[in-house]
Design an enzyme around this catalytic site. Structure first.
Site, PDB file in Angstrom:
ATOM      1  CE  LYS A 161      47.157 -23.637  19.673  1.00  0.00           C
ATOM      2  NZ  LYS A 161      46.475 -23.090  18.536  1.00  0.00           N
ATOM      3  CE  LYS A 193      44.345 -22.501  23.738  1.00  0.00           C
ATOM      4  NZ  LYS A 193      44.463 -21.222  24.137  1.00  0.00           N
ATOM      5  CB  CYS A 220      -0.956   0.029   1.179  1.00  0.00           C
ATOM      6  SG  CYS A 220      -0.100  -0.018   2.958  1.00  0.00           S
ATOM      7  CG  PHE A 266      37.114 -24.730  16.111  1.00  0.00           C
ATOM      8  CD1 PHE A 266      36.961 -25.021  14.815  1.00  0.00           C
ATOM      9  CD2 PHE A 266      36.166 -24.854  17.260  1.00  0.00           C
ATOM     10  CE1 PHE A 266      35.717 -25.874  14.392  1.00  0.00           C
ATOM     11  CE2 PHE A 266      35.050 -25.768  16.674  1.00  0.00           C
ATOM     12  CZ  PHE A 266      34.965 -25.941  15.489  1.00  0.00           C
ATOM     13  CE  LYS A 325      44.425  14.536  18.727  1.00  0.00           C
ATOM     14  NZ  LYS A 325      44.876  15.955  18.848  1.00  0.00           N
ATOM     15  CG  ASP A 374      47.529 -15.948  18.745  1.00  0.00           C
ATOM     16  OD1 ASP A 374      46.482 -16.353  19.524  1.00  0.00           O
ATOM     17  OD2 ASP A 374      47.848 -16.604  17.777  1.00  0.00           O
TER      18      ASP A 374
END
Length: 390
Positions: free
Chosen positions: A328, A332, A152, A314, A281, A273
């Site tokens: 890892k 971790k 419309c 990942f 600026k 990393d």
């Protein structure tokens, strides 16, 4: 999948042609039912040609050997009404059966999806709202209209959902198995940006495709899914809440806000990393620029301090994939890790395909090269198995 597509008389009917094409292209069968007013906008012959099936418009079929609306209810897997006008919604809500589509609606005993299309004033009318609520209470799934330019000339809510979103809504609802039903999953995806100044940053070429595929599949498998995304050029999967980040610190902040209320964290994001010192600026071309990069925080290690749920990491490596991924995983303290070979240009950043190795402390599994959507499924099935959801 056998789909009944009900079409009522809205200008959005042109999208119904694309709906038929979409489902057939994806290997499904579509049977069209049209209201008589809908045939005044687009001929039934058009939908017959697209679906390769006769279109039903009349209760009194030429086939005297069967009752068509009962036959179709047994053949179908779901009913989609798109577009659904205020009139047909009112009939459904009130149990009126005065044409083929409204009669079929009462005979259909499987999933029902309704994609409304109408003027904003009609959509916001209290009577329409009451009818929508009635349908929701009965288990009908409303694919909400969008805000946009209406036929419309007005602009507002009432525009029928896009074809891809309608397709996703149906696939998500009907997908089996719902292994993650009742679980909360956070998926991170895409690259981080570490800014040098207000207009420059260090980043990486992650497209986010792997993470977006996993988020989509997690939702289809029943999970309440939150996607945390870097800036990528992909539309968020339908129905998934998405929040965006730039820097690794922004991602860590988002995770800390959500981490206590989730069951699974899937970290596909390509987190930088290193980061440069920030200058307020813009750095001028004539300035001599030497960057002394500093390490970013290890997000997974930071999260693992307080989060006791399942974490899938990942890793992108160039050599000794399993050994480095295992290092890892242990350092971790995560539950599993998926590692791929970024030296392989066929599956490197930006590719539509992937392959890699899914590794836990107890076993490793090679996942062969395939589309990222298929890889996402393989990964989530492994996660479900470890978490004893499968």
């Amino acid at each position: 999948m056998n789909i009944i597509l009900g079409i009522s008389s809205s200008i959005a009917i042109f999208k119904s042609c694309e709906i038929v094409r979409k489902f057939i292209k994806e290997g499904h069968s579509v049977q069209v039912i049209m209201t008589k007013n809908a045939t005044k906008l687009i001929s039934a012959k058009t939908f017959s040609a697209l679906s390769q099936k006769d279109v039903f418009t009349d209760l009194f079929s030429k086939n005297n050997e069967r009752i068509d609306h009962i036959f179709l209810s047994k053949w179908s897997d779901c009913l989609l009404v798109a577009p659904a006008t205020a009139n047909i919604i009112g009939k459904f809500a009130s149990g009126i059966a005065d044409d083929f589509l409204s009669t079929y609606y009462l005979a259909h005993n499987k999933k029902i999806f309704i994609a409304p299309a109408m003027n904003t004033n009609m959509w916001e009318n209290p009577v329409l709202k009451e009818n929508i609520e009635k349908l929701k209470r009965r288990g009908n799934i409303i694919i909400e209209p969008e805000i946009g330019l209406l036929a419309c000339g007005d602009e507002g809510i009432g525009k029928m959902a896009e074809v891809d979103d309608i397709y996703e809504a149906i696939l998500t609802e009907l997908y089996q198995p719902k292994l993650f039903l009742g679980k909360k999953v956070v998926v991170t995806a895409g690259p981080t940006r570490e800014f040098l100044d207000p207009v420059r940053f260090i980043s990486n070429p992650s497209s986010g495709k792997m993470g977006y595929s996993i988020a989509r599949l997690a939702k289809m498998m029943g999970a309440e899914t939150l996607l945390l995304s870097g800036k990528v050029f992909i539309k968020p999967p339908y129905g998934i809440k998405t929040k965006y980040f730039d820097t690794s610190e922004e991602l860590l902040k988002l995770l800390k806000e959500k981490i206590n209320n989730i069951d699974f964290l899937i970290m596909t994001a390509a987190v930088g990393d290193f980061k440069p010192p920030y200058q307020n600026k813009k750095i001028k071309r004539k300035d001599k620029l030497i960057l002394n990069l500093i390490p970013t925080l290890d997000i997974i290690k930071e999260i693992r301090k307080d989060f006791k749920g399942f974490i899938l990491g990942f890793a992108a490596e160039e050599e000794s994939l399993e050994e480095k991924a295992m290092e890892k995983l242990i350092s971790k303290d995560i539950d599993a890790i998926f590692v791929n070979d970024i030296s392989n240009k066929d599956i490197a950043f930006g590719s539509d395909e992937n392959e890699g190795i899914f590794i836990t402390k107890n076993y490793s599994k090679k996942i062969k090269k395939d589309k990222k959507e298929k890889i996402a499924k393989e990964i989530l099935l492994e996660v479900a198995k470890i978490a004893k959801l499968a």
